[in-house]
Enzyme design. Structure first.
Site, mmCIF file in Angstrom:
data_model
loop_
_atom_site.group_PDB
_atom_site.id
_atom_site.type_symbol
_atom_site.label_atom_id
_atom_site.label_comp_id
_atom_site.label_asym_id
_atom_site.label_seq_id
_atom_site.Cartn_x
_atom_site.Cartn_y
_atom_site.Cartn_z
ATOM 1 N N CYS A 159 5.915 -1.701 1.278
ATOM 2 C CA CYS A 159 5.478 -0.488 0.597
ATOM 3 C C CYS A 159 4.451 0.188 1.500
ATOM 4 O O CYS A 159 4.129 -0.333 2.564
ATOM 5 C CB CYS A 159 4.964 -0.754 -0.815
ATOM 6 S SG CYS A 159 3.473 -1.730 -0.956
ATOM 7 N N CYS A 196 8.376 3.858 -0.446
ATOM 8 C CA CYS A 196 7.748 4.442 0.741
ATOM 9 C C CYS A 196 8.615 5.517 1.374
ATOM 10 O O CYS A 196 8.209 6.155 2.339
ATOM 11 C CB CYS A 196 7.342 3.382 1.753
ATOM 12 S SG CYS A 196 8.633 2.257 2.278
ATOM 13 N N CYS A 220 9.300 4.375 5.517
ATOM 14 C CA CYS A 220 9.869 3.066 5.809
ATOM 15 C C CYS A 220 10.973 3.233 6.847
ATOM 16 O O CYS A 220 11.969 3.900 6.578
ATOM 17 C CB CYS A 220 10.474 2.440 4.554
ATOM 18 S SG CYS A 220 9.247 1.832 3.401
#
Length: 135
Positions: free
Chosen positions: A11, A85, A89
């Protein structure tokens, strides 16, 4: 997947959701799964409310610290679970991805964080059952 599967929870701040998920998987899987967690922009510490919520179910996160997501950690993982995210990410080719849409516990009261904790447990249990089926 041969040998011990490896799961990376990601995250943004690596302070709440990913820490709780890693705590649950370590608790439920013992040493049968290698567990990592990381964040694209790690916080200074694990969310104290998340630590408290996990303490209530017998899981101690006090020794955990937010960690920056690295290419090596992702490359070494069989499954990468992202949590809210989005574009922050990175995507690594050839990895199994799951994206769990979960409430961010940052700034939330303990009762909300408990709900997130319990939802994460349900998802971790399903992930663990799936990993065991595909060994």
């Amino acid at each position: 997947m041969s040998g011990k599967p490896s799961v990376l929870f990601v995250c943004v701040h690596n302070a709440g959701r990913s820490q709780m998920a890693a705590g649950w998987l370590r608790h439920l899987a013992g040493d049968s799964v290698e567990v990592r967690s990381a964040g694209s922009a790690p916080a200074d510490q694990v969310n104290p409310v998340a630590v408290e919520a996990m303490r209530e179910v017998g899981i101690d996160l006090t020794a955990q610290a937010p960690t920056r997501l690295t290419w090596d950690a992702a490359q070494a993982s069989d499954v990468i679970v992202t949590m809210g995210c989005g574009d922050a990410c990175p995507v690594f080719p050839g990895k199994r991805y799951e994206d769990w849409q979960l409430t961010d516990p940052a700034g939330q009261p303990l009762d909300v964080v408990r709900q997130v904790r319990d939802e994460i447990r349900t998802r971790v249990e399903a992930l663990l059952a799936d990993l065991r089926r595909h060994r």
